[in-house]
Design a protein around this motif. Structure first.
Motif, PDB file in Angstrom:
ATOM      1  N   MET A   1     -14.989  24.805   1.645  1.00  0.00           N
ATOM      2  CA  MET A   1     -16.170  24.124   1.114  1.00  0.00           C
ATOM      3  C   MET A   1     -16.112  24.113  -0.406  1.00  0.00           C
ATOM      4  O   MET A   1     -15.744  25.105  -1.028  1.00  0.00           O
ATOM      5  N   ASP A   2     -16.467  22.989  -1.016  1.00  0.00           N
ATOM      6  CA  ASP A   2     -16.478  22.861  -2.466  1.00  0.00           C
ATOM      7  C   ASP A   2     -17.427  23.888  -3.065  1.00  0.00           C
ATOM      8  O   ASP A   2     -18.598  23.968  -2.698  1.00  0.00           O
ATOM      9  N   GLN A   3     -16.924  24.684  -4.003  1.00  0.00           N
ATOM     10  CA  GLN A   3     -17.741  25.742  -4.585  1.00  0.00           C
ATOM     11  C   GLN A   3     -18.912  25.193  -5.385  1.00  0.00           C
ATOM     12  O   GLN A   3     -19.869  25.903  -5.678  1.00  0.00           O
ATOM     13  N   ASP A   4     -18.812  23.912  -5.799  1.00  0.00           N
ATOM     14  CA  ASP A   4     -19.898  23.313  -6.571  1.00  0.00           C
ATOM     15  C   ASP A   4     -20.998  22.747  -5.673  1.00  0.00           C
ATOM     16  O   ASP A   4     -22.021  22.283  -6.150  1.00  0.00           O
ATOM     17  N   VAL A   5     -20.761  22.746  -4.362  1.00  0.00           N
ATOM     18  CA  VAL A   5     -21.729  22.202  -3.412  1.00  0.00           C
ATOM     19  C   VAL A   5     -22.367  23.346  -2.640  1.00  0.00           C
ATOM     20  O   VAL A   5     -21.677  24.195  -2.086  1.00  0.00           O
ATOM     21  N   SER A   6     -23.680  23.379  -2.604  1.00  0.00           N
ATOM     22  CA  SER A   6     -24.384  24.458  -1.914  1.00  0.00           C
ATOM     23  C   SER A   6     -24.330  24.261  -0.410  1.00  0.00           C
ATOM     24  O   SER A   6     -24.563  23.161   0.094  1.00  0.00           O
TER      25      SER A   6
ATOM     26  N   LEU B   1     -28.266  30.110  16.226  1.00  0.00           N
ATOM     27  CA  LEU B   1     -27.060  30.925  16.380  1.00  0.00           C
ATOM     28  C   LEU B   1     -26.223  30.457  17.573  1.00  0.00           C
ATOM     29  O   LEU B   1     -24.987  30.443  17.509  1.00  0.00           O
ATOM     30  N   SER B   2     -26.905  30.072  18.651  1.00  0.00           N
ATOM     31  CA  SER B   2     -26.185  29.559  19.821  1.00  0.00           C
ATOM     32  C   SER B   2     -25.465  28.259  19.489  1.00  0.00           C
ATOM     33  O   SER B   2     -24.302  28.060  19.861  1.00  0.00           O
ATOM     34  N   ASP B   3     -26.163  27.367  18.786  1.00  0.00           N
ATOM     35  CA  ASP B   3     -25.543  26.095  18.391  1.00  0.00           C
ATOM     36  C   ASP B   3     -24.323  26.334  17.510  1.00  0.00           C
ATOM     37  O   ASP B   3     -23.286  25.675  17.653  1.00  0.00           O
ATOM     38  N   LEU B   4     -24.454  27.289  16.613  1.00  0.00           N
ATOM     39  CA  LEU B   4     -23.350  27.594  15.709  1.00  0.00           C
ATOM     40  C   LEU B   4     -22.158  28.151  16.483  1.00  0.00           C
ATOM     41  O   LEU B   4     -21.001  27.796  16.223  1.00  0.00           O
ATOM     42  N   SER B   5     -22.437  29.001  17.461  1.00  0.00           N
ATOM     43  CA  SER B   5     -21.364  29.606  18.262  1.00  0.00           C
ATOM     44  C   SER B   5     -20.698  28.596  19.186  1.00  0.00           C
ATOM     45  O   SER B   5     -19.504  28.707  19.487  1.00  0.00           O
ATOM     46  N   GLU B   6     -21.479  27.615  19.647  1.00  0.00           N
ATOM     47  CA  GLU B   6     -20.967  26.659  20.632  1.00  0.00           C
ATOM     48  C   GLU B   6     -20.368  25.409  20.004  1.00  0.00           C
ATOM     49  O   GLU B   6     -19.979  24.479  20.714  1.00  0.00           O
ATOM     50  N   GLY B   7     -20.298  25.363  18.674  1.00  0.00           N
ATOM     51  CA  GLY B   7     -19.630  24.247  18.017  1.00  0.00           C
ATOM     52  C   GLY B   7     -20.467  23.008  17.815  1.00  0.00           C
ATOM     53  O   GLY B   7     -19.925  21.924  17.577  1.00  0.00           O
ATOM     54  N   VAL B   8     -21.788  23.136  17.916  1.00  0.00           N
ATOM     55  CA  VAL B   8     -22.651  21.977  17.678  1.00  0.00           C
ATOM     56  C   VAL B   8     -22.470  21.472  16.246  1.00  0.00           C
ATOM     57  O   VAL B   8     -22.428  20.267  15.993  1.00  0.00           O
ATOM     58  N   TYR B   9     -22.348  22.415  15.314  1.00  0.00           N
ATOM     59  CA  TYR B   9     -22.044  22.054  13.928  1.00  0.00           C
ATOM     60  C   TYR B   9     -20.518  22.110  13.785  1.00  0.00           C
ATOM     61  O   TYR B   9     -19.953  23.153  13.455  1.00  0.00           O
ATOM     62  N   PHE B  10     -19.857  20.990  14.082  1.00  0.00           N
ATOM     63  CA  PHE B  10     -18.416  21.020  14.311  1.00  0.00           C
ATOM     64  C   PHE B  10     -17.607  21.471  13.093  1.00  0.00           C
ATOM     65  O   PHE B  10     -16.469  21.913  13.230  1.00  0.00           O
ATOM     66  N   GLN B  11     -18.168  21.391  11.902  1.00  0.00           N
ATOM     67  CA  GLN B  11     -17.440  21.841  10.715  1.00  0.00           C
ATOM     68  C   GLN B  11     -17.698  23.315  10.404  1.00  0.00           C
ATOM     69  O   GLN B  11     -17.140  23.855   9.456  1.00  0.00           O
ATOM     70  N   HIS B  12     -18.560  23.944  11.198  1.00  0.00           N
ATOM     71  CA  HIS B  12     -18.972  25.305  10.870  1.00  0.00           C
ATOM     72  C   HIS B  12     -18.857  26.234  12.075  1.00  0.00           C
ATOM     73  O   HIS B  12     -18.969  25.813  13.222  1.00  0.00           O
ATOM     74  N   SER B  13     -18.660  27.494  11.781  1.00  0.00           N
ATOM     75  CA  SER B  13     -18.683  28.562  12.779  1.00  0.00           C
ATOM     76  C   SER B  13     -19.368  29.756  12.132  1.00  0.00           C
ATOM     77  O   SER B  13     -19.636  29.763  10.922  1.00  0.00           O
ATOM     78  N   LEU B  14     -19.652  30.770  12.933  1.00  0.00           N
ATOM     79  CA  LEU B  14     -20.253  31.977  12.366  1.00  0.00           C
ATOM     80  C   LEU B  14     -19.371  32.560  11.269  1.00  0.00           C
ATOM     81  O   LEU B  14     -19.866  33.023  10.229  1.00  0.00           O
TER      82      LEU B  14
ATOM     83  N   VAL C   1     -19.531  30.443   8.004  1.00  0.00           N
ATOM     84  CA  VAL C   1     -20.856  30.531   7.383  1.00  0.00           C
ATOM     85  C   VAL C   1     -20.999  31.862   6.652  1.00  0.00           C
ATOM     86  O   VAL C   1     -21.486  31.924   5.520  1.00  0.00           O
ATOM     87  N   PHE C   2     -20.540  32.937   7.292  1.00  0.00           N
ATOM     88  CA  PHE C   2     -20.618  34.247   6.642  1.00  0.00           C
ATOM     89  C   PHE C   2     -19.613  34.372   5.494  1.00  0.00           C
ATOM     90  O   PHE C   2     -19.777  35.217   4.615  1.00  0.00           O
ATOM     91  N   ALA C   3     -18.590  33.532   5.503  1.00  0.00           N
ATOM     92  CA  ALA C   3     -17.619  33.557   4.407  1.00  0.00           C
ATOM     93  C   ALA C   3     -18.165  32.868   3.163  1.00  0.00           C
ATOM     94  O   ALA C   3     -17.678  33.100   2.052  1.00  0.00           O
ATOM     95  N   ASP C   4     -19.185  32.020   3.352  1.00  0.00           N
ATOM     96  CA  ASP C   4     -19.808  31.322   2.231  1.00  0.00           C
ATOM     97  C   ASP C   4     -20.931  32.185   1.659  1.00  0.00           C
ATOM     98  O   ASP C   4     -21.741  32.743   2.409  1.00  0.00           O
ATOM     99  N   ALA C   5     -21.004  32.295   0.351  1.00  0.00           N
ATOM    100  CA  ALA C   5     -22.002  33.174  -0.281  1.00  0.00           C
ATOM    101  C   ALA C   5     -23.425  32.761   0.081  1.00  0.00           C
ATOM    102  O   ALA C   5     -24.258  33.601   0.446  1.00  0.00           O
TER     103      ALA C   5
END
Length: 305
Positions: free
Chosen positions: A1-6, A115-128, A131-135
């Motif tokens: 993820m671009d560090q300049d984009v929140s 959390l379920s959506d995140l784990s199941e890939g609903v947000y296809f560009q993101h995972s738990l 997300v935790f790797a991003d500040a």
């Protein structure tokens, strides 16, 4: 993820989490505001004010004899007038308390859903993990869970017995106005008295048991949803083991909806994978340990009373 984009603004995943955190803060603020609006009839230190309406204010024991209680009020003109006066005087503020309590329950459900959506890939560009790797993501995830805990602890600023009376008062007004809340049963389970402040010591397993109740509805929803995927119940032993360990480790009789209960031993008997895993979790040592824990809790409860 671009560090300049929140993370919180780049897409739906971040925006939804930011919205959830904003809701959490708003709920805490409302709970704190409501402490100043608690009617005197519900305040322990205002005994004189409470005496007048005491015959029409009830705790959760009301639910066991509700028909008899309502019949008694209907048969007594003085009680009917008193009940009407109570509702007309306090209905609005009681409803506001209920809405605040219900918002805690909805927040817990939505947090679980996110959390379920995140784990199941609903947000296809993101995972738990990412997300935790991003500040920003890590900050918001921690804050979202933190706010659920703060909501539950803030609700405890009003003692459990008073919360029960507020919820029963709302229930009675809502039922008779044909506007009963669909989440009332779950809200009552979540906000029922924890025993805090009712004795000189802290209740056993507080606040962890209290917090776990906020996540309990997910188990009931999962139980129902599994019947839409019977192959999992019948053949997916590994998946069922994960489900039982996470959601049903020590609760084998669950409340599904509005007081309707289900015994998993009976409900899952026809499904080989579910039956095998559940029976494996019911070894003698585990059952004895659980029985001892609940026996200790009951003894403490009777001592408090």
């Amino acid at each position: 993820m671009d560090q300049d984009v929140s993370f919180a603004t780049v897409d739906a995943c971040g925006q939804n989490l930011l919205s959830l955190v904003s809701r959490g803060n708003a709920i805490v603020a409302e709970l704190l505001r409501l402490e100043d609006y608690l009617p005197d009839v519900f305040r322990k230190e205002k005994k004189e004010e409470g005496k007048k309406f005491a015959p029409v204010i009830f705790d959760f024991s009301y639910f066991q004899t509700s028909d008899a209680v309502e019949a008694k009020i209907e048969a007594d003109d003085n009680l009917k007038k008193l009940d009407t006066q109570f509702k007309e005087s306090y209905c609005n503020v009681i409803s506001r308390f209920y809405m605040a309590y219900e918002s805690i329950f909805k927040y817990a459900i939505d947090l679980n859903g996110y959390l379920s959506d995140l784990s199941e890939g609903v947000y296809f560009q993101h995972s738990l993990d990412n997300v935790f790797a991003d500040a920003d993501g890590k900050q918001l995830m921690c804050e979202a869970l933190y706010l659920l805990g703060v909501q539950l602890l803030t609700a405890e600023h009003i003692d459990g017995a008073t919360r029960e009376r507020l919820l029963v008062a709302h229930h009675r007004a809502a039922v008779q106005s044909a506007a009963a809340a669909c989440h009332l049963d779950d809200v009552c389970k979540l906000l029922r008295s924890t025993g805090l402040g009712e004795s000189g010591r802290r209740p056993a397993n507080y606040p962890e048991h209290y917090f776990s109740v906020a996540l309990a509805p997910q188990a009931a929803m999962l139980y129902v949803c599994l019947f839409f995927k019977p192959a999992v119940l019948a053949m997916e032993t590994a998946m069922m083991r994960e489900i039982v360990d996470k959601f049903f480790p020590d609760n084998w009789v669950i409340s599904v909806y509005m007081g309707s209960t289900v015994n998993l031993l009976e409900a899952w008997e026809p499904y080989k994978a579910a039956r095998t895993v559940l029976h494996a979790s019911l070894d003698t040592a585990a059952v004895k340990q659980l029985t001892g824990k609940h026996a200790t809790r009951m003894e403490w409860s009777f001592q408090v009373k």
